[in-house]
Design a protein around this motif. Structure first.
Motif, mmCIF file in Angstrom:
data_model
loop_
_atom_site.group_PDB
_atom_site.id
_atom_site.type_symbol
_atom_site.label_atom_id
_atom_site.label_comp_id
_atom_site.label_asym_id
_atom_site.label_seq_id
_atom_site.Cartn_x
_atom_site.Cartn_y
_atom_site.Cartn_z
ATOM 1 N N PHE A 133 -9.443 7.099 20.395
ATOM 2 C CA PHE A 133 -8.286 7.855 19.912
ATOM 3 C C PHE A 133 -8.620 8.710 18.681
ATOM 4 C CE2 PHE A 133 -4.294 8.067 17.378
ATOM 5 C CZ PHE A 133 -3.570 8.852 18.261
ATOM 6 N N GLY A 134 -9.443 8.141 17.803
ATOM 7 C CA GLY A 134 -9.851 8.891 16.613
ATOM 8 C C GLY A 134 -10.536 10.196 16.982
ATOM 9 N N LEU A 135 -11.335 10.130 18.047
ATOM 10 C CA LEU A 135 -12.044 11.323 18.514
ATOM 11 C C LEU A 135 -11.092 12.258 19.258
ATOM 12 C CD1 LEU A 135 -15.092 9.304 19.762
ATOM 13 C CD2 LEU A 135 -15.261 11.115 18.051
ATOM 14 N N GLU A 136 -10.147 11.639 19.966
ATOM 15 C CA GLU A 136 -9.166 12.419 20.735
ATOM 16 C C GLU A 136 -8.365 13.326 19.803
ATOM 17 O OE1 GLU A 136 -6.827 9.885 23.246
ATOM 18 O OE2 GLU A 136 -5.321 11.454 23.616
ATOM 19 N N ILE A 137 -7.895 12.770 18.681
ATOM 20 C CA ILE A 137 -7.098 13.620 17.789
ATOM 21 C C ILE A 137 -7.963 14.669 17.091
ATOM 22 C CG2 ILE A 137 -5.069 12.145 17.378
ATOM 23 C CD1 ILE A 137 -6.330 11.020 14.937
ATOM 24 N N GLN A 138 -9.259 14.490 17.172
ATOM 25 C CA GLN A 138 -10.154 15.533 16.658
ATOM 26 C C GLN A 138 -10.461 16.572 17.731
ATOM 27 O OE1 GLN A 138 -13.730 13.947 14.992
ATOM 28 N NE2 GLN A 138 -12.688 13.274 13.141
ATOM 29 N N GLY A 139 -9.917 16.356 18.925
ATOM 30 C CA GLY A 139 -10.112 17.330 19.995
ATOM 31 C C GLY A 139 -11.439 17.191 20.730
ATOM 32 N N VAL A 140 -12.077 16.031 20.613
ATOM 33 C CA VAL A 140 -13.336 15.809 21.337
ATOM 34 C C VAL A 140 -13.016 15.530 22.814
ATOM 35 C CG1 VAL A 140 -15.398 14.338 21.489
ATOM 36 C CG2 VAL A 140 -14.376 14.842 19.249
ATOM 37 N N SER A 141 -13.790 16.126 23.706
ATOM 38 C CA SER A 141 -13.511 15.985 25.138
ATOM 39 C C SER A 141 -13.717 14.540 25.591
ATOM 40 C CB SER A 141 -14.437 16.894 25.946
ATOM 41 O OG SER A 141 -15.745 16.350 25.933
ATOM 42 N N LYS A 142 -13.052 14.219 26.728
ATOM 43 C CA LYS A 142 -13.099 12.868 27.264
ATOM 44 C C LYS A 142 -14.539 12.433 27.555
ATOM 45 C CE LYS A 142 -10.074 10.147 30.149
ATOM 46 N NZ LYS A 142 -8.893 10.162 30.999
ATOM 47 N N GLU A 143 -15.321 13.355 28.152
ATOM 48 C CA GLU A 143 -16.710 13.024 28.519
ATOM 49 C C GLU A 143 -17.515 12.630 27.288
ATOM 50 O OE1 GLU A 143 -15.563 16.443 29.620
ATOM 51 O OE2 GLU A 143 -14.498 15.000 30.876
ATOM 52 N N GLU A 144 -17.182 13.282 26.175
ATOM 53 C CA GLU A 144 -17.945 13.014 24.960
ATOM 54 C C GLU A 144 -17.428 11.790 24.226
ATOM 55 O OE1 GLU A 144 -19.287 15.874 21.716
ATOM 56 O OE2 GLU A 144 -18.345 17.194 23.212
ATOM 57 N N ARG A 145 -16.099 11.603 24.260
ATOM 58 C CA ARG A 145 -15.576 10.570 23.359
ATOM 59 C C ARG A 145 -15.800 9.136 23.846
ATOM 60 N NH1 ARG A 145 -10.309 13.285 24.620
ATOM 61 N NH2 ARG A 145 -9.127 11.842 25.909
ATOM 62 N N TYR A 146 -15.847 8.929 25.162
ATOM 63 C CA TYR A 146 -16.010 7.542 25.606
ATOM 64 C C TYR A 146 -17.384 6.944 25.326
ATOM 65 C CZ TYR A 146 -11.238 6.874 26.679
ATOM 66 O OH TYR A 146 -9.895 6.716 26.508
ATOM 67 N N PRO A 147 -18.470 7.710 25.561
ATOM 68 C CA PRO A 147 -19.784 7.151 25.163
ATOM 69 C C PRO A 147 -19.848 6.845 23.665
ATOM 70 C CG PRO A 147 -20.064 9.113 26.521
ATOM 71 C CD PRO A 147 -18.597 8.993 26.254
ATOM 72 N N LYS A 148 -19.288 7.737 22.861
ATOM 73 C CA LYS A 148 -19.301 7.506 21.415
ATOM 74 C C LYS A 148 -18.479 6.271 21.050
ATOM 75 C CE LYS A 148 -20.160 12.145 19.701
ATOM 76 N NZ LYS A 148 -19.609 13.371 19.120
ATOM 77 N N ALA A 149 -17.341 6.129 21.725
ATOM 78 C CA ALA A 149 -16.478 4.979 21.454
ATOM 79 C C ALA A 149 -17.186 3.685 21.845
ATOM 80 C CB ALA A 149 -15.163 5.127 22.214
ATOM 81 N N GLU A 150 -17.894 3.717 22.974
ATOM 82 C CA GLU A 150 -18.622 2.518 23.420
ATOM 83 C C GLU A 150 -19.676 2.102 22.407
ATOM 84 O OE1 GLU A 150 -20.029 3.098 27.477
ATOM 85 O OE2 GLU A 150 -17.919 3.325 28.063
ATOM 86 N N ASP A 151 -20.350 3.092 21.880
ATOM 87 C CA ASP A 151 -21.344 2.865 20.832
ATOM 88 C C ASP A 151 -20.739 2.153 19.631
ATOM 89 O OD1 ASP A 151 -23.768 3.787 21.615
ATOM 90 O OD2 ASP A 151 -23.946 5.189 19.918
ATOM 91 N N ALA A 152 -19.600 2.689 19.194
ATOM 92 C CA ALA A 152 -18.944 2.157 18.000
ATOM 93 C C ALA A 152 -18.426 0.739 18.250
ATOM 94 C CB ALA A 152 -17.802 3.080 17.566
ATOM 95 N N VAL A 153 -17.926 0.500 19.451
ATOM 96 C CA VAL A 153 -17.433 -0.835 19.807
ATOM 97 C C VAL A 153 -18.581 -1.850 19.730
ATOM 98 C CG1 VAL A 153 -16.594 -2.245 21.735
ATOM 99 C CG2 VAL A 153 -15.461 -0.087 21.199
ATOM 100 N N ALA A 154 -19.731 -1.438 20.207
ATOM 101 C CA ALA A 154 -20.899 -2.322 20.157
ATOM 102 C C ALA A 154 -21.317 -2.592 18.713
ATOM 103 C CB ALA A 154 -22.056 -1.709 20.942
ATOM 104 N N LYS A 155 -21.288 -1.542 17.900
ATOM 105 C CA LYS A 155 -21.690 -1.674 16.492
ATOM 106 C C LYS A 155 -20.904 -2.746 15.756
ATOM 107 C CE LYS A 155 -23.584 2.680 14.852
ATOM 108 N NZ LYS A 155 -23.072 4.053 14.905
ATOM 109 N N VAL A 156 -19.613 -2.843 16.042
ATOM 110 C CA VAL A 156 -18.784 -3.809 15.313
ATOM 111 C C VAL A 156 -18.683 -5.156 16.036
ATOM 112 C CG1 VAL A 156 -17.432 -1.966 14.236
ATOM 113 C CG2 VAL A 156 -16.590 -3.049 16.336
#
Ligand SMILES: Nc1ncnc2c1ncn2[C@@H]1O[C@H](COP(=O)(O)OP(=O)(O)O)[C@@H](O)[C@H]1O
Ligand SMILES: [Mg+2]
Length: 404
Positions: A133-156
């Motif tokens: 969602f954080g990326l979504e409100i920044q206007g990042v496309s769906k294809e881009e935001r889910y891999p990034k989100a997965e990364d961040a989920v793993a990090k924490v």
């Protein structure tokens, strides 16, 4: 030693007055009228007055103070969620305070990310959706935001929980989601407002450790708000103690504990266990004298006699520690025509510079040898003898009781 570090954030003479007539309040502050009295006389609240400080790149800077002291106001001025009444906030040299909307949006998107007090999650969305969602409100496309989100989920540490609803998670896990959401945008600066305050003590301590571990790898610039001194001391490379909208003191944990700027700060730190905060580095002495592994026993003996010591650390030309030589062994060895290497004790007591005194005291009390402080390359950087610890604690105790 001077370390030239890049200033990531520079705050200069920041003022925030809540109310319609800031000028009136400002002139009263300048006359030394208290925040309380200004409010009674003008109905203006002094949120911040003349606040200046720098935050260095990669630093965790903690804003700490009682409730109402202006911590959140200050944090929110940094990304202009709150409009400052006056002053400057430079991020990488660019003044946030004078940016137009477009520049501000860009800077927030590229450089700043906020973790709010009490998570601010969407309860009916899944973990991965919340993080994306954080990326979504920044206007990042769906294809881009889910891999990034997965990364961040793993990090924490939330791998496996991607499709859980956040409302079904424990407080600690929800906070991890909040943190992942902020990390997903890969900001230079993380702004964290009482991010762990709602968690119960055990989970809270776990999250603090987690943040320290993450920060070790990420080296973000973090501004962390807390009203909890233990948390501030644990997380902060430096801490700013706030009182009534001004900064009472800025310093490292050691500086604040050992040289409190005023009574307000002294009272704040009075209950702190110093043995948990002061580290080997704070109490060690310069390793002098030392003797080279290539030197003879006679040189070593001379040095010990000259300095009135009964043992000496032996190092190689790179100052890497090789062992300790005791005077009695050295005297006997000279008689028996043995070499320094023959009587060198290589099994030495050593600690790294960041080890708290609390962990050193038991080691020291079991032994009469001095303790070597060595860096990650095994170089001898300091020596701790029993007296140095007692000395450091005694001085600060004295300060605390107003004896010195
Ligand atoms: N929107 C606002 N309007 C009026 N006063 C405010 C507002 N926000 C904060 N304040 C006041 O500013 C001061 C600092 O508040 P805050 O920054 O929230 O403190 P902290 O985060 O340290 O608890 C307090 O006196 C608070 O009442
Ligand atoms: Mg607050």
């Amino acid at each position: 030693m001077t370390i030239h570090r890049k200033k990531k954030i520079e705050v200069r003479n920041l003022v925030k007055i809540f109310g319609k007539n800031p000028q009136k309040a400002i002139s009263l502050v300048e006359q030394g009228v208290s925040k309380q009295e200004i409010f009674e006389r003008t109905k203006q609240t002094v949120g911040l007055y003349n606040v200046s400080f720098d935050v260095y790149e990669g630093e965790t800077f903690v804003l700490m103070g009682l409730s109402g002291s202006g911590k959140s106001t200050l944090l929110r001025c940094l990304n202009r969620l709150i409009e400052p009444s006056d002053g400057h906030i430079l991020i990488d040299g660019d003044d946030i305070a004078t940016m137009d909307d477009k520049e501000l949006r860009e800077t927030r998107r590229k450089k700043l990310s906020m973790v709010f007090q009490g998570f601010a999650l969407l309860p009916h969305r899944t973990v991965i959706d919340n993080v994306a969602f954080g990326l979504e409100i920044q206007g990042v496309s769906k294809e881009e935001r889910y891999p990034k989100a997965e990364d961040a989920v793993a990090k924490v540490g939330l791998k496996g929980y991607e499709s859980s609803k956040t409302s079904q998670l424990s407080g600690g896990m929800q906070q991890r989601v909040g943190l992942a959401r902020a990390l997903a945008t890969d900001p230079d600066v993380l702004l964290m407002d009482e991010a762990f305050s709602a968690l119960d003590p055990l989970i809270r301590s776990e999250m603090q450790d987690e943040l320290l571990a993450l920060q070790d790898k990420m080296k973000k610039t973090i501004v962390f708000v807390s009203h909890d001194l233990d948390e501030a001391l644990k997380l902060g490379d430096r801490i700013a103690i706030m009182k009534d909208g001004v900064i009472a003191q800025i310093g490292t944990a050691e500086e604040i504990l050992t040289e409190p700027a005023d009574d307000y700060v002294s009272e704040f730190v009075a209950g702190v266990d110093r043995t948990k905060i002061l580290t080997a580095e704070n109490v060690m002495k310069r390793p002098e004298p030392v003797v080279s592994i290539n030197a003879g026993l006679k040189v070593a003996l001379q040095l010990m006699k000259k300095h009135g010591i009964s043992s000496i650390f032996v190092v190689d030309p790179e100052k890497v520690i090789k062992g300790i030589l005791f005077i009695d062994d050295a005297v006997a060895a000279v008689k028996d025509k043995k070499t320094l290497q023959d009587v060198l004790v290589t099994d030495i007591l050593s600690v790294k510079p960041d080890v708290p005194i609390k962990e050193i005291i038991p080691v020291m009390s079991d032994s009469s040898s001095p303790l070597a402080v060595i860096n990650e390359n095994n170089k001898l950087i300091g020596v701790i003898v029993r007296g140095s610890i007692l000395g450091a604690l005694a001085i600060t105790e004295g300060d605390q009781n107003g004896l010195t």
